[in-house]
Scaffold this active site. Structure first.
Site, mmCIF file in Angstrom:
data_model
loop_
_atom_site.group_PDB
_atom_site.id
_atom_site.type_symbol
_atom_site.label_atom_id
_atom_site.label_comp_id
_atom_site.label_asym_id
_atom_site.label_seq_id
_atom_site.Cartn_x
_atom_site.Cartn_y
_atom_site.Cartn_z
ATOM 1 N N LYS A 13 0.836 -1.205 0.000
ATOM 2 C CA LYS A 13 0.000 0.000 0.000
ATOM 3 C C LYS A 13 0.876 1.263 0.000
ATOM 4 O O LYS A 13 0.704 2.143 -0.824
ATOM 5 C CB LYS A 13 -0.944 -0.007 1.216
ATOM 6 N N ARG A 88 -10.264 0.168 8.404
ATOM 7 C CA ARG A 88 -9.686 -1.136 8.711
ATOM 8 C C ARG A 88 -10.675 -2.043 9.427
ATOM 9 O O ARG A 88 -10.329 -3.180 9.767
ATOM 10 C CB ARG A 88 -8.493 -0.918 9.638
ATOM 11 N N ARG A 127 11.851 -5.681 5.716
ATOM 12 C CA ARG A 127 11.689 -4.238 5.466
ATOM 13 C C ARG A 127 12.534 -3.408 6.427
ATOM 14 O O ARG A 127 12.637 -3.692 7.606
ATOM 15 C CB ARG A 127 10.221 -3.846 5.633
ATOM 16 N N ARG A 160 10.980 -1.282 11.824
ATOM 17 C CA ARG A 160 9.793 -0.948 12.611
ATOM 18 C C ARG A 160 9.596 -1.991 13.709
ATOM 19 O O ARG A 160 9.776 -3.187 13.465
ATOM 20 C CB ARG A 160 8.552 -0.937 11.692
ATOM 21 N N ARG A 171 -0.434 -9.225 13.324
ATOM 22 C CA ARG A 171 -1.018 -8.247 12.381
ATOM 23 C C ARG A 171 -1.796 -8.970 11.291
ATOM 24 O O ARG A 171 -2.856 -8.517 10.867
ATOM 25 C CB ARG A 171 0.091 -7.382 11.762
HETATM 26 P P1 AP5 Z 1 4.744 -1.570 1.962
HETATM 27 O O1 AP5 Z 1 4.433 -0.771 0.745
HETATM 28 O O2 AP5 Z 1 5.414 -0.844 3.085
HETATM 29 O O3 AP5 Z 1 3.441 -2.327 2.470
HETATM 30 P P2 AP5 Z 1 2.168 -1.782 3.231
HETATM 31 O O4 AP5 Z 1 1.003 -2.483 2.645
HETATM 32 O O5 AP5 Z 1 2.139 -0.284 3.237
HETATM 33 O O6 AP5 Z 1 2.492 -2.369 4.668
HETATM 34 P P3 AP5 Z 1 2.441 -1.724 6.093
HETATM 35 O O7 AP5 Z 1 3.159 -2.692 6.977
HETATM 36 O O8 AP5 Z 1 2.934 -0.322 6.139
HETATM 37 O O9 AP5 Z 1 0.926 -1.740 6.328
HETATM 38 P P4 AP5 Z 1 0.177 -1.902 7.591
HETATM 39 O O10 AP5 Z 1 -1.186 -1.792 7.062
HETATM 40 O O11 AP5 Z 1 0.423 -3.083 8.449
HETATM 41 O O12 AP5 Z 1 0.779 -0.740 8.483
HETATM 42 P P5 AP5 Z 1 0.253 0.709 8.862
HETATM 43 O O13 AP5 Z 1 1.423 1.567 8.915
HETATM 44 O O14 AP5 Z 1 -0.917 1.092 8.019
HETATM 45 O O15 AP5 Z 1 5.617 -2.819 1.514
HETATM 46 C C1 AP5 Z 1 6.120 -3.755 2.463
HETATM 47 C C2 AP5 Z 1 7.484 -4.294 1.997
HETATM 48 O O16 AP5 Z 1 7.315 -4.996 0.776
HETATM 49 C C3 AP5 Z 1 8.527 -3.215 1.723
HETATM 50 O O17 AP5 Z 1 9.784 -3.673 2.135
HETATM 51 C C4 AP5 Z 1 8.468 -3.028 0.196
HETATM 52 O O18 AP5 Z 1 9.713 -2.592 -0.321
HETATM 53 C C5 AP5 Z 1 8.127 -4.436 -0.262
HETATM 54 N N1 AP5 Z 1 7.327 -4.460 -1.494
HETATM 55 C C6 AP5 Z 1 6.291 -3.646 -1.840
HETATM 56 N N2 AP5 Z 1 5.801 -3.986 -3.058
HETATM 57 C C7 AP5 Z 1 6.529 -5.060 -3.475
HETATM 58 C C8 AP5 Z 1 6.517 -5.879 -4.655
HETATM 59 N N3 AP5 Z 1 5.638 -5.669 -5.650
HETATM 60 N N4 AP5 Z 1 7.415 -6.877 -4.731
HETATM 61 C C9 AP5 Z 1 8.333 -7.101 -3.727
HETATM 62 N N5 AP5 Z 1 8.391 -6.355 -2.609
HETATM 63 C C10 AP5 Z 1 7.506 -5.345 -2.478
HETATM 64 O O19 AP5 Z 1 -0.339 0.447 10.316
HETATM 65 C C11 AP5 Z 1 0.506 0.138 11.409
HETATM 66 C C12 AP5 Z 1 -0.339 0.004 12.669
HETATM 67 O O20 AP5 Z 1 -1.040 1.259 12.941
HETATM 68 C C13 AP5 Z 1 -1.462 -1.042 12.620
HETATM 69 O O21 AP5 Z 1 -0.977 -2.330 12.935
HETATM 70 C C14 AP5 Z 1 -2.419 -0.485 13.680
HETATM 71 O O22 AP5 Z 1 -1.975 -0.764 14.974
HETATM 72 C C15 AP5 Z 1 -2.327 1.020 13.478
HETATM 73 N N6 AP5 Z 1 -3.351 1.513 12.513
HETATM 74 C C16 AP5 Z 1 -3.108 2.090 11.287
HETATM 75 N N7 AP5 Z 1 -4.262 2.402 10.680
HETATM 76 C C17 AP5 Z 1 -5.262 2.014 11.521
HETATM 77 C C18 AP5 Z 1 -6.679 2.042 11.444
HETATM 78 N N8 AP5 Z 1 -7.324 2.534 10.360
HETATM 79 N N9 AP5 Z 1 -7.383 1.538 12.487
HETATM 80 C C19 AP5 Z 1 -6.768 1.038 13.575
HETATM 81 N N10 AP5 Z 1 -5.430 0.961 13.718
HETATM 82 C C20 AP5 Z 1 -4.674 1.444 12.696
#
Ligand code: AP5
Length: 214
Positions: A13, A88, A127, A160, A171
């Site tokens: 994402k 979410r 990552r 992280r 997660r």
């Molecule tokens: P990346 O692009 O970083 O993936 P992502 O989907 O953004 O993953 P996140 O871990 O950031 O998402 P998340 O939803 O768990 O975390 P968030 O910060 O929202 O890619 C991941 C890796 O893969 C990278 O190394 C990248 O280089 C690689 N990659 C990407 N594309 C690729 C490809 N095509 N091929 C190979 N490699 C690739 O949330 C964190 C925490 O915040 C949650 O756990 C929760 O506690 C809280 N939170 C956030 N939003 C909410 C909400 N709405 N409600 C409640 N709690 C929330």
């Protein structure tokens, strides 16, 4: 244009968000990034969110909904936004729909990136990120510089806390239990655009734009 980027942790994402936001000239709003920025500043919001994020649990709906509502009211988001990591839960999706309807607005697309769990674990455990500019690296696919400093801004490269193996598992569990019902929720409303999130970053990007009719 309001676009939601849905998908499990590590689906890509954050990787895809910048290009999509740029294409539609809309701000990229990532709830995870907002929480991490607040934590870095040591704000009450950041400290509260950390209690949940460290274990891979979700931050309570009420807190997240309030946060996103006020962000969507900011001038740069009045013409649209790319929502990354929000909603979410079904409760968050309902609150968003209600909030937007009250302003005569609505969600246009929900783009869901699909990647199997084994690949997600590999992506997340490898990552690394820059503490300053948020640039992303991966120990195998795009290794960070050997000196541990970001190649873009010189900031410190770190892992992280929630990218440790045990937290990744939780997660994923939380995603399957609490977030994946949104696939059906947006599907029933004709807004779901299912995307294969595997393959190169560029290939995934092409699929997304094709699904959006861009
Ligand atoms: P990346 O692009 O970083 O993936 P992502 O989907 O953004 O993953 P996140 O871990 O950031 O998402 P998340 O939803 O768990 O975390 P968030 O910060 O929202 O890619 C991941 C890796 O893969 C990278 O190394 C990248 O280089 C690689 N990659 C990407 N594309 C690729 C490809 N095509 N091929 C190979 N490699 C690739 O949330 C964190 C925490 O915040 C949650 O756990 C929760 O506690 C809280 N939170 C956030 N939003 C909410 C909400 N709405 N409600 C409640 N709690 C929330």
């Amino acid at each position: 244009m309001i676009i939601i980027l849905l998908g499990p942790p590590g689906a890509g994402k954050g990787t895809q968000a910048g290009t999509i936001a740029e294409k539609y000239s809309i701000p990229h709003i990532s709830t995870g990034d907002i929480f991490r920025a607040n934590l870095k500043e040591g704000t009450p919001l950041g400290l509260e969110a950390k209690k949940y994020m460290d274990s891979g649990a979700l931050v309570p709906d009420e807190l997240v909904v309030r946060l996103v509502g006020s962000r969507l009211d900011e001038p740069d988001a009045t013409s649209g936004a790319l929502l990354d990591g929000f909603p979410r839960t079904v409760a968050q999706a309902e609150a968003l729909a209600e909030y937007l309807a009250a302003k005569g607005r609505q969600v246009d697309h929900c783009v869901c990136l699909n990647v199997p769990d084994e690949a997600l674990i590999k992506r997340l455990s490898g990552r690394r990120m820059c503490r300053e500019c948020g640039a992303g690296f991966h120990v195998d696919y795009s290794p960070p510089p050997a000196d541990g400093r970001c190649s873009k801004c010189g900031g410190e490269i770190y892992q992280r806390d929630d990218d440790r193996e045990a937290t990744i598992q939780n997660r994923l569990k939380v995603y399957h239990e609490q977030t994946s019902p949104l696939v059906e929720w947006y599907g029933q409303r004709g807004l779901l655009r299912n995307i294969d999130g595997q393959g190169s970053v560029e290939d995934v990007q092409v699929r997304i734009f094709s699904a959006l009719g861009a």
